[in-house]
Design an enzyme around this catalytic site. Sequence first.
Site, mmCIF file in Angstrom:
data_model
loop_
_atom_site.group_PDB
_atom_site.id
_atom_site.type_symbol
_atom_site.label_atom_id
_atom_site.label_comp_id
_atom_site.label_asym_id
_atom_site.label_seq_id
_atom_site.Cartn_x
_atom_site.Cartn_y
_atom_site.Cartn_z
ATOM 1 N N SER A 230 0.831 -1.207 0.000
ATOM 2 C CA SER A 230 0.000 0.000 0.000
ATOM 3 C C SER A 230 0.866 1.258 0.000
ATOM 4 O O SER A 230 1.883 1.330 0.705
ATOM 5 C CB SER A 230 -0.878 0.046 1.260
ATOM 6 N N ILE B 240 -7.119 6.460 0.568
ATOM 7 C CA ILE B 240 -8.321 5.634 0.456
ATOM 8 C C ILE B 240 -9.069 5.961 -0.825
ATOM 9 O O ILE B 240 -9.246 7.129 -1.160
ATOM 10 C CB ILE B 240 -9.241 5.932 1.667
ATOM 11 N N ALA C 36 -14.398 2.453 -5.826
ATOM 12 C CA ALA C 36 -15.563 2.570 -6.709
ATOM 13 C C ALA C 36 -16.020 1.155 -7.024
ATOM 14 O O ALA C 36 -15.177 0.251 -7.149
ATOM 15 C CB ALA C 36 -15.206 3.302 -7.995
ATOM 16 N N TYR D 19 -10.480 4.493 -16.017
ATOM 17 C CA TYR D 19 -10.461 5.112 -14.682
ATOM 18 C C TYR D 19 -11.831 5.698 -14.347
ATOM 19 O O TYR D 19 -12.222 5.782 -13.185
ATOM 20 C CB TYR D 19 -9.347 6.161 -14.617
ATOM 21 N N LYS E 99 -11.566 11.779 -8.055
ATOM 22 C CA LYS E 99 -10.249 12.379 -7.744
ATOM 23 C C LYS E 99 -10.265 13.884 -8.025
ATOM 24 O O LYS E 99 -9.599 14.656 -7.330
ATOM 25 C CB LYS E 99 -9.138 11.696 -8.542
ATOM 26 N N LEU F 208 -3.237 -3.350 -4.397
ATOM 27 C CA LEU F 208 -4.536 -4.037 -4.414
ATOM 28 C C LEU F 208 -5.585 -3.201 -5.150
ATOM 29 O O LEU F 208 -6.281 -3.679 -6.043
ATOM 30 C CB LEU F 208 -4.963 -4.236 -2.962
HETATM 31 P P1 NAP Z 1 -4.518 -0.099 -1.439
HETATM 32 O O1 NAP Z 1 -3.288 -0.635 -0.822
HETATM 33 O O2 NAP Z 1 -5.537 -1.093 -1.906
HETATM 34 O O3 NAP Z 1 -5.180 0.975 -0.456
HETATM 35 C C1 NAP Z 1 -6.503 1.447 -0.606
HETATM 36 C C2 NAP Z 1 -7.082 1.505 0.773
HETATM 37 O O4 NAP Z 1 -8.372 2.148 0.781
HETATM 38 C C3 NAP Z 1 -7.290 0.123 1.358
HETATM 39 O O5 NAP Z 1 -6.703 0.052 2.627
HETATM 40 C C4 NAP Z 1 -8.799 0.036 1.427
HETATM 41 O O6 NAP Z 1 -9.302 -0.863 2.370
HETATM 42 C C5 NAP Z 1 -9.136 1.458 1.762
HETATM 43 N N1 NAP Z 1 -10.580 1.717 1.712
HETATM 44 C C6 NAP Z 1 -11.434 1.522 0.680
HETATM 45 N N2 NAP Z 1 -12.677 1.816 1.080
HETATM 46 C C7 NAP Z 1 -12.612 2.231 2.374
HETATM 47 C C8 NAP Z 1 -13.559 2.674 3.342
HETATM 48 N N3 NAP Z 1 -14.870 2.767 3.068
HETATM 49 N N4 NAP Z 1 -13.112 3.006 4.587
HETATM 50 C C9 NAP Z 1 -11.812 2.914 4.888
HETATM 51 N N5 NAP Z 1 -10.866 2.487 4.033
HETATM 52 C C10 NAP Z 1 -11.273 2.150 2.787
HETATM 53 O O7 NAP Z 1 -4.158 0.767 -2.744
HETATM 54 P P2 NAP Z 1 -3.245 2.058 -2.998
HETATM 55 O O8 NAP Z 1 -2.941 2.025 -4.449
HETATM 56 O O9 NAP Z 1 -2.150 2.142 -1.992
HETATM 57 O O10 NAP Z 1 -4.299 3.240 -2.787
HETATM 58 C C11 NAP Z 1 -4.094 4.305 -1.882
HETATM 59 C C12 NAP Z 1 -4.488 5.626 -2.515
HETATM 60 O O11 NAP Z 1 -3.567 5.927 -3.559
HETATM 61 C C13 NAP Z 1 -5.873 5.659 -3.138
HETATM 62 O O12 NAP Z 1 -6.468 6.921 -2.892
HETATM 63 C C14 NAP Z 1 -5.567 5.518 -4.618
HETATM 64 O O13 NAP Z 1 -6.582 6.024 -5.461
HETATM 65 C C15 NAP Z 1 -4.303 6.342 -4.689
HETATM 66 N N6 NAP Z 1 -3.486 6.161 -5.901
HETATM 67 C C16 NAP Z 1 -3.045 4.928 -6.253
HETATM 68 C C17 NAP Z 1 -2.276 4.783 -7.403
HETATM 69 C C18 NAP Z 1 -1.798 3.417 -7.834
HETATM 70 O O14 NAP Z 1 -1.412 3.259 -8.989
HETATM 71 N N7 NAP Z 1 -1.763 2.433 -6.960
HETATM 72 C C19 NAP Z 1 -1.952 5.898 -8.185
HETATM 73 C C20 NAP Z 1 -2.412 7.160 -7.787
HETATM 74 C C21 NAP Z 1 -3.178 7.267 -6.638
HETATM 75 P P3 NAP Z 1 -10.108 -2.177 1.804
HETATM 76 O O15 NAP Z 1 -9.087 -2.997 1.069
HETATM 77 O O16 NAP Z 1 -10.661 -2.789 3.010
HETATM 78 O O17 NAP Z 1 -11.183 -1.668 0.868
#
Ligand code: NAP
Length: 263
Positions: A19, A93, A96, A156, A163, A195
């Site tokens: 994460s 967090i 969708a 997306y 976002k 994830l």
């Molecule tokens: P991640 O490890 O899957 O983290 C996403 C987190 O959001 C998970 O812990 C998830 O928990 C949590 N979440 C979802 N619904 C929730 C709720 N109702 N209450 C509390 N927690 C909730 O993925 P990540 O890529 O690190 O994502 C973190 C952030 O980075 C997100 O905002 C994502 O859009 C952003 N981001 C990611 C990327 C990329 O390429 N990975 C790029 C740009 C921005 P659950 O698993 O229990 O749902």
Amino acid sequence: MESLSGKTGIVFGVANKRSIAWAIAQAWHRAGARLAFTYQGERLKDNVTELAASLSADTLVLPCDVTRDEEIQQVFATVEKHFGGLHLLLHSIAYAPKEALEGQFVNTSREAFRIAHDVSAYSLVALARAAAPLMKDGGSILALSYYGAEKVVPHYNVMGVAKAALEACTRYLAYDLGPQKIRVNCISAGPVNTLAARGIGGFTDMLKHYEANAPLRRNVTLEELGATGLFLASDGAAAITGQVIYVDCGYCIMGMQTAAGGS
Ligand code: NAP
């Protein structure tokens, strides 16, 4: 190295060791911050508890589904009791419904639109409102965004719209909370294999496309996101608020891409 010695922080959005939240939390911890973590639902409880314990035995780990106001209230009441105050908050967090990340954006249902915005954008407002009274000496609030907020990125879909809302919320919160010396910023990260990312159609091709076309010809690492998260939390960023900082190996500056990274 930037120091966060004597600071306390709360991290929303650690699912596992890949994460983005975990990378930033580790950087904050190494810089001396004392941290609390939240998890959503029992499914992730053990994972998050184990990771948090690897930093320090007395790390707080609390349940919080950010769509539930009573859980948010409970989290900040517990943090106040244990820490006395708060300096740092990480919002990492997004969610969708899967069907909204497939097919055409025009088919987004009212319910999928509502859920995506509630979890991914409104939650920042709710968390900032709850955190502000604890940030008595000022603070730094940080959220994670993506380029799909600004430009169309196929697949997306509604997450891009959410976002865009998150980035606008960042600016309005920065204005409201600025007089309390609370800064609010977004990191717009290039794609990272997590994830949440795997739920986006064509994600592997996206990684290849960035690698082929970004000025630095590679993808961003978790460590680099951690380092930017640390900088934005630190006094070195004391005059930076309401901003979206791109950490994407320069991809977003390109007006025309030449190399095909996948189908
Ligand atoms: P991640 O490890 O899957 O983290 C996403 C987190 O959001 C998970 O812990 C998830 O928990 C949590 N979440 C979802 N619904 C929730 C709720 N109702 N209450 C509390 N927690 C909730 O993925 P990540 O890529 O690190 O994502 C973190 C952030 O980075 C997100 O905002 C994502 O859009 C952003 N981001 C990611 C990327 C990329 O390429 N990975 C790029 C740009 C921005 P659950 O698993 O229990 O749902």
